[in-house]
Scaffold this motif. Structure first.
Motif, mmCIF file in Angstrom:
data_model
loop_
_atom_site.group_PDB
_atom_site.id
_atom_site.type_symbol
_atom_site.label_atom_id
_atom_site.label_comp_id
_atom_site.label_asym_id
_atom_site.label_seq_id
_atom_site.Cartn_x
_atom_site.Cartn_y
_atom_site.Cartn_z
ATOM 1 N N VAL A 75 0.844 -1.225 0.039
ATOM 2 C CA VAL A 75 -0.192 0.035 0.148
ATOM 3 C C VAL A 75 0.781 1.280 0.051
ATOM 4 O O VAL A 75 1.734 1.307 0.593
ATOM 5 N N ARG A 76 0.563 2.194 -0.883
ATOM 6 C CA ARG A 76 1.370 3.432 -0.845
ATOM 7 C C ARG A 76 0.683 4.500 0.279
ATOM 8 O O ARG A 76 -0.534 4.822 0.285
ATOM 9 N N CYS A 77 1.719 4.902 0.921
ATOM 10 C CA CYS A 77 1.463 5.767 2.002
ATOM 11 C C CYS A 77 1.400 6.994 1.398
ATOM 12 O O CYS A 77 2.127 7.509 0.807
ATOM 13 N N GLY A 78 0.172 7.945 1.791
ATOM 14 C CA GLY A 78 0.003 9.312 1.450
ATOM 15 C C GLY A 78 0.649 10.270 2.077
ATOM 16 O O GLY A 78 0.724 11.290 1.520
ATOM 17 N N ALA A 79 1.449 9.787 3.193
ATOM 18 C CA ALA A 79 2.509 10.912 3.778
ATOM 19 C C ALA A 79 3.790 10.998 3.244
ATOM 20 O O ALA A 79 4.169 11.977 2.887
ATOM 21 N N CYS A 80 4.406 9.776 3.145
ATOM 22 C CA CYS A 80 5.630 9.782 2.527
ATOM 23 C C CYS A 80 5.654 9.348 1.189
ATOM 24 O O CYS A 80 6.782 9.702 0.373
ATOM 25 N N ARG B 118 -8.119 -0.844 1.623
ATOM 26 C CA ARG B 118 -9.062 -1.621 0.722
ATOM 27 C C ARG B 118 -8.794 -1.731 -0.629
ATOM 28 O O ARG B 118 -9.183 -3.003 -1.151
ATOM 29 N N ASP B 119 -8.486 -0.689 -1.374
ATOM 30 C CA ASP B 119 -8.311 -0.793 -2.737
ATOM 31 C C ASP B 119 -7.212 -1.721 -3.109
ATOM 32 O O ASP B 119 -7.348 -2.360 -3.847
ATOM 33 N N ALA B 120 -6.001 -1.658 -2.347
ATOM 34 C CA ALA B 120 -4.966 -2.349 -2.688
ATOM 35 C C ALA B 120 -5.330 -3.953 -2.349
ATOM 36 O O ALA B 120 -4.985 -4.813 -3.051
ATOM 37 N N LEU B 121 -5.970 -4.149 -1.424
ATOM 38 C CA LEU B 121 -6.585 -5.531 -1.214
ATOM 39 C C LEU B 121 -7.566 -6.191 -2.176
ATOM 40 O O LEU B 121 -7.303 -7.295 -2.317
ATOM 41 N N ALA B 122 -8.461 -5.209 -2.690
ATOM 42 C CA ALA B 122 -9.345 -5.683 -3.770
ATOM 43 C C ALA B 122 -8.333 -5.970 -4.795
ATOM 44 O O ALA B 122 -8.672 -7.017 -5.786
ATOM 45 N N LEU B 123 -7.512 -5.143 -5.335
ATOM 46 C CA LEU B 123 -6.846 -5.354 -6.499
ATOM 47 C C LEU B 123 -5.732 -6.633 -6.228
ATOM 48 O O LEU B 123 -5.652 -7.403 -7.227
ATOM 49 N N GLY B 124 -5.066 -6.695 -5.285
ATOM 50 C CA GLY B 124 -4.222 -7.864 -4.796
ATOM 51 C C GLY B 124 -5.317 -9.164 -4.792
ATOM 52 O O GLY B 124 -4.618 -10.081 -5.458
ATOM 53 N N MET B 125 -6.381 -9.306 -4.584
ATOM 54 C CA MET B 125 -7.095 -10.676 -4.472
ATOM 55 C C MET B 125 -7.453 -10.857 -5.972
ATOM 56 O O MET B 125 -7.418 -12.088 -6.617
ATOM 57 N N LEU C 262 -11.521 -7.592 6.949
ATOM 58 C CA LEU C 262 -11.491 -8.954 7.069
ATOM 59 C C LEU C 262 -12.536 -9.440 6.302
ATOM 60 O O LEU C 262 -12.618 -10.497 5.641
ATOM 61 N N SER C 263 -13.768 -8.987 6.508
ATOM 62 C CA SER C 263 -15.044 -9.261 5.696
ATOM 63 C C SER C 263 -14.766 -9.149 4.186
ATOM 64 O O SER C 263 -15.435 -10.200 3.525
ATOM 65 N N THR C 264 -13.996 -8.480 3.682
ATOM 66 C CA THR C 264 -13.635 -8.345 2.127
ATOM 67 C C THR C 264 -13.047 -9.635 1.771
ATOM 68 O O THR C 264 -13.444 -10.193 0.754
ATOM 69 N N VAL C 265 -12.176 -10.034 2.479
ATOM 70 C CA VAL C 265 -11.378 -11.224 2.346
ATOM 71 C C VAL C 265 -12.222 -12.323 2.528
ATOM 72 O O VAL C 265 -12.039 -13.267 1.674
ATOM 73 N N ARG C 266 -12.952 -12.478 3.475
ATOM 74 C CA ARG C 266 -13.779 -13.564 3.831
ATOM 75 C C ARG C 266 -14.989 -13.572 2.860
ATOM 76 O O ARG C 266 -15.233 -14.879 2.743
#
Length: 259
Positions: free
Chosen positions: A68-73, A118-125, A235-239
């Motif tokens: 996941v890309r950090c918005g701060a750094c 959440r976006d990175a998780l969806a793209l990863g799956m 967690l619900s997204t993955v399950r």
């Protein structure tokens, strides 16, 4: 029982992660030592029929991290779990990180946006699922190792004269085409994603790790309500994706419904 019940029961339960024929034999009241071939290469502590399965570090060793890309750094880093695995060289395995693990940047220490995770998780799956369905087949014969995306149309037979399916695409080769991306690998990858956000499982791991080190039992500190809600949502997204697969479940009622 060993000849008639154990083999079909083991074939039905084989997809269950971490289950061995030795454990099934012990559950049926048989001599588990006679069925140790599937786990003979494990350490003695894990060869106990009812011993715990492999640690998360070994179970998820081949899994791809979730970046996941950090918005701060502006740096893209791997999402860490709620408990440490000890790989950072500073913390001990099982040390409680809290929400700073999955929702914090490992580089600058800032907070990650939940929407970015959440976006990175969806793209990863989605990426992992696509790789599973588009992966090549490869011949299991060591002298061949042919790769192909299509199945062979010719019939090949093994040394006993039995047909091989799917046969290798190379003529006169007696190998079988196997998936280069297996069902188990995809399922394990999704379990790894789920482990990053599972608060209940992480708390249990932290308590067990503390007991193993001889520390006095203490409950890990509670999470902020907003952080806990965010982790439950992730967690619900993955399950939801995991529940769409029956890889680790055996529906005996459906199997024997016609009997």
């Amino acid at each position: 029982m060993a000849q008639q019940l154990l083999p079909p029961i083991f074939r039905l339960c084989e997809p269950i992660d971490g289950l061995t024929s030795e454990q099934i034999a012990a559950a049926l009241g048989l001599d588990a030592a006679k069925f140790r071939s599937h786990s003979a290469d494990l350490p003695s502590a894990q060869r106990d029929p009812f011993a715990a399965g492999p640690s998360d570090a070994s179970r998820y060793a081949d899994c791809d991290p979730l970046h996941v890309r950090c918005g701060a750094c502006g740096q893209a880093g791997a999402v860490r779990g709620l408990v440490s695995d000890g790989s950072d060289g500073v913390s001990e395995p099982g040390d409680w990180r809290g929400a700073a693990g999955p929702l914090g940047c490992a580089g600058c220490g800032g907070r990650l946006e939940v929407s970015s995770v959440r976006d990175a998780l969806a793209l990863g799956m989605r990426k992992q699922t696509k790789e599973y369905y588009t992966a090549c087949l490869q011949c299991d014969e060591a002298s061949c190792r042919e790769t192909s995306r299509s199945l062979s149309t010719h019939v090949s037979r093994d040394e006993a004269g039995l047909p091989l399916f799917p046969a290798c695409t190379v003529a006169r080769c007696r190998g079988k085409m196997q998936k280069t991306r297996t069902d188990r690998a995809l399922h394990t990858q999704l379990l790894y994603y789920a482990s990053l956000f599972d608060e209940a499982a992480a708390r249990a791991k932290a308590v067990i790790a503390g007991k193993r080190r001889g520390e006095e039992w203490r409950e890990p500190p509670p999470l902020d309500a907003a952080d806990a809600a965010a982790l439950r949502s992730l967690l619900s997204t993955v399950r939801t994706t995991l529940e769409a697969s029956a890889f680790d479940r055996v529906d005996l009622a459906a199997l024997f419904a016609g009997m």
